[in-house]
Write an enzyme that holds these catalytic residues in place. Structure first.
Site, PDB file in Angstrom:
ATOM      1  N   GLY A 144       4.128  -2.589   9.756  1.00  0.00           N
ATOM      2  CA  GLY A 144       3.703  -3.973   9.607  1.00  0.00           C
ATOM      3  C   GLY A 144       4.463  -4.636   8.481  1.00  0.00           C
ATOM      4  N   GLY A 177       4.441  -7.832   7.481  1.00  0.00           N
ATOM      5  CA  GLY A 177       3.887  -9.177   7.365  1.00  0.00           C
ATOM      6  C   GLY A 177       3.724  -9.625   5.926  1.00  0.00           C
ATOM      7  N   GLY A 231       2.496  -6.209   4.082  1.00  0.00           N
ATOM      8  CA  GLY A 231       3.440  -5.088   4.097  1.00  0.00           C
ATOM      9  C   GLY A 231       4.740  -5.417   3.378  1.00  0.00           C
ATOM     10  N   ALA A 267     -15.875 -11.798   0.760  1.00  0.00           N
ATOM     11  CA  ALA A 267     -17.114 -12.539   1.017  1.00  0.00           C
ATOM     12  C   ALA A 267     -17.593 -13.240  -0.257  1.00  0.00           C
ATOM     13  CB  ALA A 267     -18.188 -11.586   1.547  1.00  0.00           C
ATOM     14  N   CYS A 299      -7.736 -14.710   6.171  1.00  0.00           N
ATOM     15  CA  CYS A 299      -8.680 -13.613   5.927  1.00  0.00           C
ATOM     16  C   CYS A 299     -10.123 -13.983   5.641  1.00  0.00           C
ATOM     17  CB  CYS A 299      -8.142 -12.738   4.807  1.00  0.00           C
ATOM     18  SG  CYS A 299      -6.668 -11.856   5.349  1.00  0.00           S
ATOM     19  N   ARG A 323      -8.223 -32.524  -2.564  1.00  0.00           N
ATOM     20  CA  ARG A 323      -7.984 -31.468  -3.547  1.00  0.00           C
ATOM     21  C   ARG A 323      -8.193 -31.960  -4.976  1.00  0.00           C
ATOM     22  NH1 ARG A 323      -7.322 -26.208  -1.398  1.00  0.00           N
ATOM     23  NH2 ARG A 323      -6.234 -26.382   0.578  1.00  0.00           N
TER      24      ARG A 323
HETATM   25  P1  NAD Z   1       0.768 -10.179   9.571  1.00  0.00           P
HETATM   26  O1  NAD Z   1       0.319 -10.609  10.908  1.00  0.00           O
HETATM   27  O2  NAD Z   1       1.574 -11.096   8.711  1.00  0.00           O
HETATM   28  O3  NAD Z   1       1.617  -8.814   9.699  1.00  0.00           O
HETATM   29  C1  NAD Z   1       1.243  -7.742  10.497  1.00  0.00           C
HETATM   30  C2  NAD Z   1       2.505  -7.203  11.187  1.00  0.00           C
HETATM   31  O4  NAD Z   1       2.192  -5.962  11.835  1.00  0.00           O
HETATM   32  C3  NAD Z   1       3.084  -8.106  12.262  1.00  0.00           C
HETATM   33  O5  NAD Z   1       4.405  -8.470  11.911  1.00  0.00           O
HETATM   34  C4  NAD Z   1       3.039  -7.244  13.540  1.00  0.00           C
HETATM   35  O6  NAD Z   1       4.160  -7.435  14.386  1.00  0.00           O
HETATM   36  C5  NAD Z   1       3.026  -5.848  12.971  1.00  0.00           C
HETATM   37  N1  NAD Z   1       2.503  -4.826  13.888  1.00  0.00           N
HETATM   38  C6  NAD Z   1       1.329  -4.821  14.574  1.00  0.00           C
HETATM   39  N2  NAD Z   1       1.189  -3.681  15.271  1.00  0.00           N
HETATM   40  C7  NAD Z   1       2.287  -2.931  15.040  1.00  0.00           C
HETATM   41  C8  NAD Z   1       2.731  -1.639  15.465  1.00  0.00           C
HETATM   42  N3  NAD Z   1       1.978  -0.857  16.270  1.00  0.00           N
HETATM   43  N4  NAD Z   1       3.922  -1.188  15.031  1.00  0.00           N
HETATM   44  C9  NAD Z   1       4.684  -1.947  14.208  1.00  0.00           C
HETATM   45  N5  NAD Z   1       4.326  -3.160  13.769  1.00  0.00           N
HETATM   46  C10 NAD Z   1       3.130  -3.653  14.162  1.00  0.00           C
HETATM   47  O7  NAD Z   1      -0.549  -9.728   8.788  1.00  0.00           O
HETATM   48  P2  NAD Z   1      -0.805  -9.714   7.190  1.00  0.00           P
HETATM   49  O8  NAD Z   1      -1.165 -11.065   6.706  1.00  0.00           O
HETATM   50  O9  NAD Z   1       0.313  -8.979   6.539  1.00  0.00           O
HETATM   51  O10 NAD Z   1      -2.136  -8.847   7.129  1.00  0.00           O
HETATM   52  C11 NAD Z   1      -2.128  -7.462   7.410  1.00  0.00           C
HETATM   53  C12 NAD Z   1      -3.476  -6.886   7.002  1.00  0.00           C
HETATM   54  O11 NAD Z   1      -3.667  -7.045   5.596  1.00  0.00           O
HETATM   55  C13 NAD Z   1      -4.679  -7.541   7.662  1.00  0.00           C
HETATM   56  O12 NAD Z   1      -5.645  -6.552   7.909  1.00  0.00           O
HETATM   57  C14 NAD Z   1      -5.186  -8.486   6.609  1.00  0.00           C
HETATM   58  O13 NAD Z   1      -6.571  -8.707   6.731  1.00  0.00           O
HETATM   59  C15 NAD Z   1      -4.885  -7.749   5.339  1.00  0.00           C
HETATM   60  N6  NAD Z   1      -4.697  -8.588   4.145  1.00  0.00           N
HETATM   61  C16 NAD Z   1      -3.977  -9.744   4.212  1.00  0.00           C
HETATM   62  C17 NAD Z   1      -3.755 -10.502   3.058  1.00  0.00           C
HETATM   63  C18 NAD Z   1      -2.964 -11.774   3.096  1.00  0.00           C
HETATM   64  O14 NAD Z   1      -2.900 -12.429   2.077  1.00  0.00           O
HETATM   65  N7  NAD Z   1      -2.349 -12.164   4.183  1.00  0.00           N
HETATM   66  C19 NAD Z   1      -4.240 -10.042   1.830  1.00  0.00           C
HETATM   67  C20 NAD Z   1      -4.947  -8.846   1.788  1.00  0.00           C
HETATM   68  C21 NAD Z   1      -5.171  -8.118   2.952  1.00  0.00           C
HETATM   69  C1  UGA Z   2      -7.700 -14.315  -0.562  1.00  0.00           C
HETATM   70  C2  UGA Z   2      -8.188 -13.533  -1.795  1.00  0.00           C
HETATM   71  O1  UGA Z   2      -8.109 -14.371  -2.946  1.00  0.00           O
HETATM   72  C3  UGA Z   2      -7.355 -12.270  -2.005  1.00  0.00           C
HETATM   73  O2  UGA Z   2      -7.888 -11.517  -3.086  1.00  0.00           O
HETATM   74  C4  UGA Z   2      -7.362 -11.435  -0.734  1.00  0.00           C
HETATM   75  O3  UGA Z   2      -6.532 -10.313  -0.866  1.00  0.00           O
HETATM   76  C5  UGA Z   2      -6.881 -12.271   0.426  1.00  0.00           C
HETATM   77  O4  UGA Z   2      -7.712 -13.450   0.563  1.00  0.00           O
HETATM   78  C6  UGA Z   2      -6.939 -11.582   1.749  1.00  0.00           C
HETATM   79  O5  UGA Z   2      -7.676 -10.616   1.910  1.00  0.00           O
HETATM   80  O6  UGA Z   2      -6.264 -12.092   2.637  1.00  0.00           O
HETATM   81  P1  UGA Z   2      -5.710 -16.006  -0.062  1.00  0.00           P
HETATM   82  O7  UGA Z   2      -6.499 -16.327   1.162  1.00  0.00           O
HETATM   83  O8  UGA Z   2      -4.277 -15.676   0.084  1.00  0.00           O
HETATM   84  O9  UGA Z   2      -6.372 -14.753  -0.834  1.00  0.00           O
HETATM   85  O10 UGA Z   2      -5.786 -17.219  -1.086  1.00  0.00           O
HETATM   86  P2  UGA Z   2      -6.950 -17.787  -2.043  1.00  0.00           P
HETATM   87  O11 UGA Z   2      -6.334 -18.200  -3.305  1.00  0.00           O
HETATM   88  O12 UGA Z   2      -8.103 -16.886  -2.127  1.00  0.00           O
HETATM   89  O13 UGA Z   2      -7.393 -19.109  -1.293  1.00  0.00           O
HETATM   90  C7  UGA Z   2      -8.108 -19.085  -0.069  1.00  0.00           C
HETATM   91  C8  UGA Z   2      -8.546 -20.489   0.300  1.00  0.00           C
HETATM   92  O14 UGA Z   2      -9.562 -20.941  -0.590  1.00  0.00           O
HETATM   93  C9  UGA Z   2      -7.429 -21.527   0.229  1.00  0.00           C
HETATM   94  O15 UGA Z   2      -7.555 -22.416   1.319  1.00  0.00           O
HETATM   95  C10 UGA Z   2      -7.702 -22.224  -1.084  1.00  0.00           C
HETATM   96  O16 UGA Z   2      -7.198 -23.524  -1.127  1.00  0.00           O
HETATM   97  C11 UGA Z   2      -9.205 -22.197  -1.126  1.00  0.00           C
HETATM   98  N1  UGA Z   2      -9.768 -22.309  -2.491  1.00  0.00           N
HETATM   99  C12 UGA Z   2      -9.534 -21.329  -3.411  1.00  0.00           C
HETATM  100  C13 UGA Z   2     -10.562 -23.392  -2.818  1.00  0.00           C
HETATM  101  O17 UGA Z   2     -10.811 -24.296  -1.978  1.00  0.00           O
HETATM  102  N2  UGA Z   2     -11.097 -23.461  -4.075  1.00  0.00           N
HETATM  103  C14 UGA Z   2     -10.882 -22.509  -5.015  1.00  0.00           C
HETATM  104  O18 UGA Z   2     -11.409 -22.635  -6.142  1.00  0.00           O
HETATM  105  C15 UGA Z   2     -10.065 -21.407  -4.664  1.00  0.00           C
END
Ligand code: NAD
Ligand code: UGA
Length: 467
Positions: free
Chosen positions: A12, A14, A17, A233, A284, A446
């Site tokens: 992954g 993304g 990753g 949450a 998320c 905002r």
């Molecule tokens: P993303 O969609 O950007 O990336 C995931 C990638 O995995 C995609 O590019 C997809 O093609 C690839 N993929 C899926 N199945 C595959 C396979 N079998 N083999 C190879 N590649 C494969 O997702 P993301 O935002 O990076 O999130 C990944 C996870 O991390 C999620 O569970 C999310 O909840 C968690 N997470 C995200 C954030 C964030 O800020 N985006 C922060 C913390 C946790």
């Molecule tokens: C959030 C968490 O902050 C991370 O710790 C977590 O890893 C991640 O989700 C995840 O699991 O994906 P993210 O969604 O990237 O991170 O960004 P945040 O800064 O948390 O903002 C989330 C949303 O809340 C945005 O739309 C932001 O504008 C809004 N927000 C944030 C507010 O409206 N008010 C605030 O005071 C803070």
């Protein structure tokens, strides 16, 4: 003693990753890190010689990738080969909300996590530590272990063929988009859940290269999995709480920023995450809370499910409320009116639009017949078209993009600020107001713009949470 990790594979490439592995590779030059993905276009973008064209925009990411790529950081579509070579495999695939079947609309869709676990089961060689990096429902490690266990080949004493064995860890990621590199380089904590002390210490050893030991928390698997859902949450709950108070401020003459400061100075409450806005977006918060709600119902905890579900209900209401309020203030109709929308990303400093509040708000206004002119420094017109579900068109009930806020404001009745890009705090309201049709409005969801300057330039100003 725990065996040193020499090769890592991350499945992954993304938002999680890519940056996470880039930082590990940067900090641990002795470890070969390969990030793999099925999406060849995404891998090609990670390999683009022009670091300005990486598939994820994060401040500082280009420098980190620039230092490590080609040295000990690699991006590839050869998933099986990278798994076979790895001592440790991170599962960092997407886990969106299910759209069909049992639990549709709430439960996590685990098909990608299962597929990647099966791929690890098939291709791994020797002892492999499998790390859940994706955000997962509590007890998913049970499934991962069952899939890996079916492929495990323990050899009897004396059998000299290589055994195929696994250990499973949970290591959720807490980075926020827009600050991913800073969050990874100096995390509040790293969380490692597991049952196998040697595996836990192998992973702790990697983070320990740059993270102080007292910030590396070790728990059992289920606490680790559940802590990730709980952290999101709690964070989302704070936003819904302050947005609910913002609405009450608007009705009563209080100001949510004053209230936020007054409560935030209480050290038990704390001052962060008290910014009222158009509702939270991002890939998320909503998905993880819905997943938590689904799990609570699964375990028969209806009141707990309802408690957390309300965080999402309030968030959707806040987004709808802003679109309705714009229509109301513009004399009850926006049909044919030009509205400049500043900011489309779900927060500043990212090109990510997943679940951005701008999507729902723009769709509602388009439905009302407005002509939107959208500006965002990092989001492409193609992405906006995909999110809004319709191509660009200058017609009533249509949208187009503009190169700058000033251009978007030309002939507009109103300006809506939906993302807190820093530039929007420094707009030249005299110049903008001169381009607009009167009476003209600023809707600042905002509360980032210089409201006094906008008022001085003759605009009617609405700011979230200001009564
Ligand atoms: P993303 O969609 O950007 O990336 C995931 C990638 O995995 C995609 O590019 C997809 O093609 C690839 N993929 C899926 N199945 C595959 C396979 N079998 N083999 C190879 N590649 C494969 O997702 P993301 O935002 O990076 O999130 C990944 C996870 O991390 C999620 O569970 C999310 O909840 C968690 N997470 C995200 C954030 C964030 O800020 N985006 C922060 C913390 C946790
Ligand atoms: C959030 C968490 O902050 C991370 O710790 C977590 O890893 C991640 O989700 C995840 O699991 O994906 P993210 O969604 O990237 O991170 O960004 P945040 O800064 O948390 O903002 C989330 C949303 O809340 C945005 O739309 C932001 O504008 C809004 N927000 C944030 C507010 O409206 N008010 C605030 O005071 C803070």
């Amino acid at each position: 003693a725990h065996p040193p990790i020499r090769t890592i594979c991350c499945i992954g490439a993304g938002y999680v990753g890519g940056p996470t592995m880039a930082v590990i590779a940067d900090r641990c030059p002795g470890i070969q890190v390969t990030v793999v993905d099925l999406n060849a276009e995404r891998i090609a973008a990670w390999n683009d010689p022009d670091l300005g064209r990486l598939p994820v925009y994060e401040p500082g990411l280009d420098a980190v990738v620039g230092r490590a790529r080609g040295r000990n950081l690699h991006f590839s579509t050869e998933v099986d080969a990278a798994i076979a070579a790895a001592d440790m495999v991170f599962l960092s695939v997407n886990t969106p909300t299910k759209t069909k079947g049992v639990g549709a609309g709430q439960a996590s869709d685990l098909r990608w996590i299962e597929a990647s676990a099966r791929q690890v089961a098939a291709s791994a060689r020797g002892h492999t530590i499998v790390v859940e990096k994706s955000t997962l429902p509590v007890r998913t490690a049970e499934t991962v272990k069952a899939i890996l266990g079916a492929a495990q080949q323990n050899r009897p004493e004396g059998d000299r063929r290589q055994a195929k064995t696994f250990a499973v860890l949970s290591n959720p990621e807490f980075l926020a988009e827009g600050t991913a590199i800073a969050d990874l380089e100096a995390p509040d904590r790293v969380l490692i859940g597991g049952e196998d002390p040697a595996a836990i210490e192998s992973l702790a050893g990697i983070y320990g290269t740059w993270v102080p030991q007292d910030r590396i928390l070790r728990t059992n698997l289920w606490s680790s999995e559940l802590s990730k859902l709980t952290a999101n949450a709690y964070l989302a709950q704070r936003i819904s709480s302050i947005n609910s108070i913002a609405a009450l401020c608007e009705a009563t003459g209080a100001d949510v920023r004053e209230v936020g400061r007054a409560i935030g100075t209480d050290s038990r409450i704390g001052s962060k995450f008290l910014q009222a806005g158009p509702g939270f977006g991002g890939s998320c918060f909503q998905k993880d809370i819905l997943n938590l709600v689904y799990l609570c119902r699964h375990y028969g905890l209806e009141e707990v499910a309802g408690y957390w579900e309300q965080v999402v209900t309030l968030n959707t209401w806040q987004q709808d409320r802003i679109a309705r309020l714009v229509v109301q203030r513009l004399f009850g109709t926006v049909t044919g009116k030009r509205l400049a929308v500043l900011g489309f990303a779900f927060k500043a400093d990212t090109n990510d639009t997943r679940e951005a509040p701008a999507i729902r708000i723009c769709q509602d206004l388009i439905e009302e017949g407005a002509r939107l002119v959208i500006v965002d420094p990092k989001v492409s017109a193609a992405q906006i078209a995909e999110d809004l579900g319709q191509p660009s068109s200058p017609a009533d009930g249509g949208w187009q993009t503009a190169g700058s806020p000033l251009e978007a404001a030309s002939g507009a009745d109103a300006i809506l600020i939906l993302t807190e890009w820093r530039d929007y705090a420094r707009l030249d309201w005299g110049a903008i107001a001169a381009q607009m049709r009167r009476p003209a409005w600023l809707f600042d969801a905002r509360a980032i713009a210089d409201a006094a300057a906008a008022r001085a330039a003759g605009l009617n100003v609405w700011r979230v949470g200001e009564g």
